[in-house]
Structures are given as structure tokens and as C-alpha cells.
Scaffold this active site. Structure first.
Site, mmCIF file in Angstrom:
data_model
loop_
_atom_site.group_PDB
_atom_site.id
_atom_site.type_symbol
_atom_site.label_atom_id
_atom_site.label_comp_id
_atom_site.label_asym_id
_atom_site.label_seq_id
_atom_site.Cartn_x
_atom_site.Cartn_y
_atom_site.Cartn_z
ATOM 1 N N ASN A 125 1.749 -19.944 25.989
ATOM 2 C CA ASN A 125 1.336 -18.919 24.785
ATOM 3 C C ASN A 125 1.309 -17.695 25.300
ATOM 4 O OD1 ASN A 125 0.122 -17.843 22.736
ATOM 5 N ND2 ASN A 125 -1.872 -18.695 22.945
ATOM 6 N N TRP A 126 2.318 -16.811 25.093
ATOM 7 C CA TRP A 126 2.371 -15.204 25.381
ATOM 8 C C TRP A 126 1.494 -14.367 24.748
ATOM 9 C CZ3 TRP A 126 8.416 -14.499 25.835
ATOM 10 C CH2 TRP A 126 9.002 -14.995 27.131
ATOM 11 N N LYS A 127 1.022 -14.917 23.823
ATOM 12 C CA LYS A 127 0.189 -14.177 22.645
ATOM 13 C C LYS A 127 0.692 -12.779 22.507
ATOM 14 C CE LYS A 127 -3.913 -16.228 24.940
ATOM 15 N NZ LYS A 127 -5.312 -16.357 25.269
ATOM 16 N N HIS B 105 -5.882 -21.790 17.242
ATOM 17 C CA HIS B 105 -6.302 -20.987 18.567
ATOM 18 C C HIS B 105 -7.511 -20.352 18.430
ATOM 19 C CE1 HIS B 105 -6.244 -18.609 22.116
ATOM 20 N NE2 HIS B 105 -5.572 -19.414 22.600
ATOM 21 N N GLU C 164 -9.193 -26.387 24.449
ATOM 22 C CA GLU C 164 -9.141 -25.059 25.154
ATOM 23 C C GLU C 164 -10.714 -24.749 25.090
ATOM 24 O OE1 GLU C 164 -5.395 -22.539 25.565
ATOM 25 O OE2 GLU C 164 -6.495 -21.936 23.760
ATOM 26 N N GLY D 192 -9.300 -16.746 29.766
ATOM 27 C CA GLY D 192 -9.210 -15.705 30.308
ATOM 28 C C GLY D 192 -10.218 -15.263 31.289
ATOM 29 N N SER E 30 -7.395 -20.729 31.478
ATOM 30 C CA SER E 30 -7.472 -19.914 33.122
ATOM 31 C C SER E 30 -6.681 -21.108 33.871
ATOM 32 C CB SER E 30 -9.133 -19.976 33.759
ATOM 33 O OG SER E 30 -9.637 -18.754 32.818
ATOM 34 N N GLY F 122 -1.988 -19.413 29.141
ATOM 35 C CA GLY F 122 -1.939 -18.023 28.724
ATOM 36 C C GLY F 122 -1.296 -17.013 29.872
ATOM 37 N N GLY F 123 -2.380 -16.332 30.475
ATOM 38 C CA GLY F 123 -2.067 -15.331 31.375
ATOM 39 C C GLY F 123 -0.756 -15.746 32.482
HETATM 40 P P1 13P Z 1 -5.507 -18.179 29.804
HETATM 41 O O1 13P Z 1 -4.601 -18.757 30.382
HETATM 42 O O2 13P Z 1 -4.959 -16.599 29.774
HETATM 43 O O3 13P Z 1 -6.993 -18.187 29.930
HETATM 44 O O4 13P Z 1 -5.585 -18.354 27.980
HETATM 45 C C1 13P Z 1 -5.501 -19.681 27.705
HETATM 46 C C2 13P Z 1 -5.065 -19.752 26.174
HETATM 47 O O5 13P Z 1 -5.769 -19.181 25.259
HETATM 48 C C3 13P Z 1 -3.729 -20.355 25.890
HETATM 49 O O6 13P Z 1 -3.746 -20.413 24.664
#
Ligand code: 13P
Length: 245
Positions: A10-12, A93, A162, A168, A206, A227-228
Site C-alpha cells: 500500500n503505497w498510500k 483502511h 491492521e 506507522g 509496521s 505500508g512504509g
Molecule cells: P505501515 O506499514 O507504514 O505501518 O502501514 C501499514 C498500513 O497502513 C498498510 O495499509
């Protein structure tokens, strides 16, 4: 052990086209060595150009509107995302719930529209820290599942657990806690609809190069929503190429 894992990036709201295409080019060139099935969910603005150029990569979107067409400025429907080669759509999300007030009523309609477009919803659920501290996590997840998932659906869905406090933050639940929650989710969704008995339950929050190995080695974690750590090619590649023992 179930080795058939699904890893979703998920690149957001990150990357412009140039960097996104460099990333996809690198992933494409390594595709044969990658052990796990993966999906990349870029910002909507980048999907059509990326999916035309990298037609071997499976792409997903990060959200959609629940109507097919209409006066909804700025939105995209599931049918439109299918039209630009998306196969999956993340929905529910916690960032959408928080910043756009998305609730069970809206998410129920979104999931229905995704399924009707013949795409696969990746439905995110999770508790915040106050719910966790009160010991109400399962009750909270039950509410999110029971009020949203369609009871008579025969098509595939994916669930991503999640915990909001893990997103994050660098914190994650222990693997035993994730396993317990995933087994709970499995038992709830099977009761909602027996067709959900083989549904994949992912973990997100995370995820990094190290903890992903622990998560992926657990039989009851069917994949990851990243995510990150999905923004750095080397990190994401090492998560993808991890061989389940
Ligand atoms: P992180 O991996 O940055 O904590 O984000 C998780 C997320 O929200 C994936 O959808």
C-alpha cells in the site's frame, strides 16, 4: 503449512510516476525469483500508466466510490478501476475511516460495488489503542465484520487485520496475538458466510524486513499489507523473496 501467501504494497499517497516506474521495473526484472504472490497499490493517478507498461504486475487501488457513475467530484468507481487493470481494491483502511469518516454503512456499499465489478476487496479492520486497552478488540472486530461483509456472496474477498496503533508506529502485536486474532476473524467470517472459509487474513502495521519473516512463517497469517516498507525497493524485495520454511 499454508505457503500460499499474499503480500500487498500500500503505497498510500507516495511517488510520482518516474520513481514508481523505476520501482516496478526493478520488481519486474526480479519476478522469477520472488517466492510470494504480490500486489502493488499505487495512488490512483499512477495506476493506468503503470499497468499499461508493467502488464505482468498485479495492481490494486487504495479506495473507490460505491456508485458506478454519478456526480461525485474527485471519486473513482470500482468499474473505472477495473477498466485500468486493477484486480483488487483496498477498502476500509483506517486512514479512510479517520480522514473521510468512512463507516460500516459506507463500507458495506463499497464492498458490494467492488464484488459487483468482479474485483477483490481487501477489507481492513482493526482497533485503536483505547479499544485494545479496554480489552474490547474482538468485540470491535466483530462489529466491523458482521455489519459490513455480505452474507450471500460467492466471490473472493481478503481481510487485512491492521491494528491502528501499529500503523506507522514501529510497534506490532506479538505473533501469538496476531495468530489469535486471525483465528478469531476466520471463525467469525465463516459464520457470516460459509463461502468465506478459505479467505486470506493478512496482517498490516509496521511490517519490516525482520518481523515479516516471523509473520510469514505463521500458518494463520496468510500474508501482509505493507505500508512504509513497500516504498523502498530493497526492503520490499527482501520481504517478497522470503522463502517460507
Ligand atoms: P505501515 O506499514 O507504514 O505501518 O502501514 C501499514 C498500513 O497502513 C498498510 O495499509
Amino acid at each position: 503449512m499454508n505457503k500460499d501467501k499474499l503480500i500487498v504494497a500500500n503505497w498510500k499517497m507516495n511517488f510520482l510516476y518516474n520513481n514508481a516506474s523505476i520501482f516496478c521495473k526493478k520488481i519486474s526484472s526480479k519476478r522469477k525469483s520472488i517466492k510470494n504472490k504480490f500486489i502493488i497499490c499505487p495512488p490512483t493517478a499512477l495506476i493506468s500508466k503503470l499497468s499499461l507498461r508493467f502488464n505482468k504486475i498485479t495492481f490494486g487501488a487504495q479506495d473507490c466510490h460505491y456508485e458506478k457513475f454519478g456526480a461525485f467530484t474527485g471519486d473513482n468507481s470500482a468499474a473505472m478501476l477495473k477498466n485500468i487493470n486493477c484486480k483488487y481494491i483496498i477498502t476500509g483502511h483506517s486512514e479512510r475511516r479517520k480522514f473521510y469518516n468512512e463507516n460500516n454503512v459506507i463500507l458495506k456499499k463499497k464492498i458490494k460495488s467492488i464484488i459487483n465489478a468482479n474485483l477483490v476487496p481487501i477489507f481492513c479492520i482493526g482497533e485503536d489503542i483505547s479499544v485494545k486497552r479496554k480489552g474490547n478488540t474482538k468485540k470491535h472486530l466483530l462489529n466491523q465484520l458482521i455489519n459490513v461483509l455480505p452474507k450471500n456472496n460467492k466471490k473472493k474477498i481478503v481481510i487485512a487485520y491492521e491494528p491502528i496503533w501499529a500503523i506507522g508506529s514501529g510497534k506490532t502485536p506479538k505473533i501469538e496475538e496476531i495468530e489469535e486474532i486471525n483465528l478469531y476473524i476466520k471463525s467469525v467470517i465463516r459464520k457470516i458466510n460459509t463461502n468465506y472459509k478459505n479467505t486470506k487474513i493478512l496482517y498490516g502495521g509496521s511490517v519490516n524486513k525482520e518481523n515479516s519473516k516471523i509473520f510469514l512463517n505463521n500458518n494463520n497469517v496468510n500474508g501482509l499489507l505493507v505500508g512504509g516498507s513497500s516504498l523502498d525497493f530493497n526492503t520490499f524485495y527482501s520481504i517478497l523473496s522470503y522463502k517460507i520454511l
